[in-house]
Design an enzyme around this catalytic site. Sequence first.
Site, PDB file in Angstrom:
ATOM      1  CB  CYS A 122      -0.965   0.002   1.178  1.00 17.82           C
ATOM      2  SG  CYS A 122      -2.205  -1.310   1.085  1.00 17.82           S
ATOM      3  CG  HIS A 264      -3.163   3.046   3.789  1.00 17.08           C
ATOM      4  ND1 HIS A 264      -3.691   2.962   2.521  1.00 17.08           N
ATOM      5  CD2 HIS A 264      -3.252   1.802   4.323  1.00 17.08           C
ATOM      6  CE1 HIS A 264      -4.065   1.709   2.289  1.00 17.08           C
ATOM      7  NE2 HIS A 264      -3.809   0.992   3.382  1.00 17.08           N
ATOM      8  CG  ASN A 294      -7.224  -1.050   2.393  1.00 12.50           C
ATOM      9  OD1 ASN A 294      -6.592  -0.238   1.723  1.00 12.50           O
ATOM     10  ND2 ASN A 294      -6.653  -2.058   3.025  1.00 12.50           N
TER      11      ASN A 294
END
Length: 336
Positions: A122, A264, A294
């Site tokens: 990520c 994030h 997400n």
Amino acid sequence: MDLRFPSVGITAVGAGLPARVLTSQQLQDEVVAGSGLRLPDRMFEKATGIVTRRFAADDEYASTLALAAARNALDRAGHHPLDIDLLVYASATRDVCEPATAHLVQAELGSRAHAFDVSNACNSFLNGIDVARAMILAGRARRALVVTGETPSRAMRRDPSGLADFRDGFAGYTFGDAGAAVVVEPVERGGILDVETETASEHWAVGGIPGGGSRHPRGDEYSYFRGGGKELRGVFEKIGGDILTRVAARTGLGWDAYARVLVHQVTVPYLERFVELTGVPAEKLVLTVPELGNVASATLGVQLDRIHGGLASGDKVLMVGLGGGVSLMTMVWEVP
């Protein structure tokens, strides 16, 4: 590089979201139908705070979402695809194992840039921006396009074999799909002011998708996301505070100095814990996880796309990335 422009920054942003919207309850219903498990009503939504998410259609791929975002960013910058000489595809998701997905994006975009992939879970998108900045500062590129396309929804197991299988893959049910892109080039003022990283690679096995590499080149069982959300959060909590302390000490910037703070986002409870631990004012955050879930490395890019038009020259934005592996990354950016 023109020495009149000693800084490098982000000059345009774009995002690409698939049209299909799925509620957490609809996803839960699919899992129940595929597994035969009995789950409490609205369990997915209550546990994660995610209400809806976007899923790519069957004929949409990671490169499709990246391409849409790339076109948006170039249009906003007033650039033609041939105006870029570096294209970095920075994502946890690829269309194919080989070649680099950057080439698939470039073929559709119509650019002729030096093109390659960067992948770090990520944190891929932030890493890609940092690589582009470094190459421009080194004189190896003039104008870069950094793109990501994420379709982690395809790593969700819709038919777990039992409760243990369901629990092992539960973190995967937070996922949604999205694309993002930024133009990175020399700027007269502002730009990327600071980059910091923290890595704890001994925790690489905590979560991920094991298939597709030389360890597990084939087999559907290895193509699903596996991992413990609690374990990942524990690692981030253990090492996350230090990186923010270092950034504040080096830059002299406190929370009040930032117009927005982009983080994030995995789940709502995860984000609430971040606020509790760091003291960041909640009003400075850009909340996307309840609506989009997400979206992996596209998270910060989508958030940046949503606020970019409302920022003024001189505004500072702090971006905080968290990625499996495990890695943390921060970037301080000042609007030119």
